[in-house]
Design an enzyme around this catalytic site. Structure first.
Site, PDB file in Angstrom:
ATOM      1  N   GLY A   1       0.827  -1.205   0.000  1.00 16.51           N
ATOM      2  CA  GLY A   1       0.000   0.000   0.000  1.00 16.51           C
ATOM      3  C   GLY A   1       0.866   1.262   0.000  1.00 16.51           C
ATOM      4  O   GLY A   1       0.653   2.188  -0.790  1.00 16.51           O
ATOM      5  N   HIS A   2       1.880   1.306   0.877  1.00 18.07           N
ATOM      6  CA  HIS A   2       2.794   2.461   0.890  1.00 18.07           C
ATOM      7  C   HIS A   2       3.501   2.592  -0.460  1.00 18.07           C
ATOM      8  O   HIS A   2       3.669   3.694  -0.974  1.00 18.07           O
ATOM      9  CB  HIS A   2       3.887   2.267   1.957  1.00 18.07           C
TER      10      HIS A   2
END
Ligand code: PAF
Length: 294
Positions: free
Chosen positions: A33-34
């Protein structure tokens, strides 16, 4: 990729690189996600800065600050292939030097949901994000939809204080079974991990009810509750069907004009001890429910 720990070093390294900057603030222990935020920042800017800082002021006294997963080398290895220019990894003393006493408080939208459950949380987030924005001086900052209320608070803060930065919200990334990616998923044991997609299933059930015409806030919340209560390891902190602008709960009877319909379905649920959050957002006639990592 340079790793800088003081404000002076960071500013000096940044000043040497001309062009536009995209900034991804993180607390580390990075996941896909990051990295999706980093990729988007990379695509839209000349340079990318990532901060890695587990911010003590956004954790309450009985929360998981000490246990929060940390592994700087692992994070740097994950960032390396993404052509990140600068990583800012300050110590707590750099962000909160002796005599520090200036905090940023966003009022109304922090009173609900996570703000109600975690009283000091958003004061800590708003303070550190303001300070990081001032240090980094980027044109754009990238946040995940997973922390829906955080994105609302930060957009409010940027608008209210006329901070010269554009906030870009990117989709939640999900595991194949629907679990939203989070650094806190590392707290789940094998049995809890199996139970954790119940949040996604509950949100999905309320989405289906909405799509079939259900507009009662009470019914949408009850739909989510029913799914979660069927999972023995899960206990509800809150479930919400709220107006995404104000975060006020939708009333039992529908009240929004059809053309302006918008809802943030969100929840915090404990799976055993670990506390997970997730959400689906409906606005402008479409659902933002996240993407499956592929
Ligand atoms: O979303 C997070 O990881 C944190 O709340 C943030 C924005 C990096 C501030 O500490």
């Amino acid at each position: 990729m340079q790793v800088l720990t003081t404000i002076e070093e960071f500013r000096e390294a940044k000043d040497a690189l001309k062009g536009t900057w995209g900034f991804v603030p993180t607390m580390g222990y990075l996941h896909a996600g990051h990295l999706s935020l980093v990729k988007r920042a990379r695509a839209e800017n000349d340079h990318v800065a990532v901060s890695i800082f587990v911010n003590p002021t956004q954790f309450g006294p009985n929360e998981d600050f000490a246990a929060y997963p940390r592994d700087l080398q692992r994070d740097l290895d994950l960032l390396q292939p993404h052509a990140v220019d600068l990583v800012f990894n300050p110590t707590p003393e750099v962000i909160y030097p002796p005599h520090f006493q200036t905090y940023v408080t966003v009022e109304e939208v922090t009173r609900h949901l996570e703000g109600a459950a975690r009283p000091v949380h958003f004061r800590g987030v708003a303070t550190v994000v303001t300070k990081l924005f001032n240090i980094v001086g980027a044109e754009r900052a990238y946040f995940g939809q997973k922390d829906a209320q955080q994105t609302i608070v930060i957009k409010r803060l940027v608008a209210d204080l006329a901070l010269p930065i554009q906030i870009i919200v990117c989709p939640t990334l999900r595991e194949p079974d629907g679990l939203a990616m989070s650094s806190r998923n590392t707290y789940l044991n094998a049995e809890q991990r199996k139970a954790a997609p119940v949040l996604y299933r509950a949100l999905y059930a309320a989405k289906e009810a909405f799509d079939k015409g259900e507009r009662s806030g009470k019914e949408l919340r009850a739909t989510m509750r029913r799914v979660i209560e069927a999972e023995p390891l899960a206990s509800i902190d809150y479930v919400s069907a709220a107006d995404p602008m104000t975060l006020q709960e939708l009333p039992p009877e529908p009240s929004q004009p059809k053309a302006e319909e918008a809802v943030l379905l969100s929840m915090a649920v404990r799976i055993g001890q670990p506390r997970l959050i997730d959400n689906f957002l409906y606005e402008n006639g479409q659902w933002l429910a996240g993407e499956f990592a592929g």
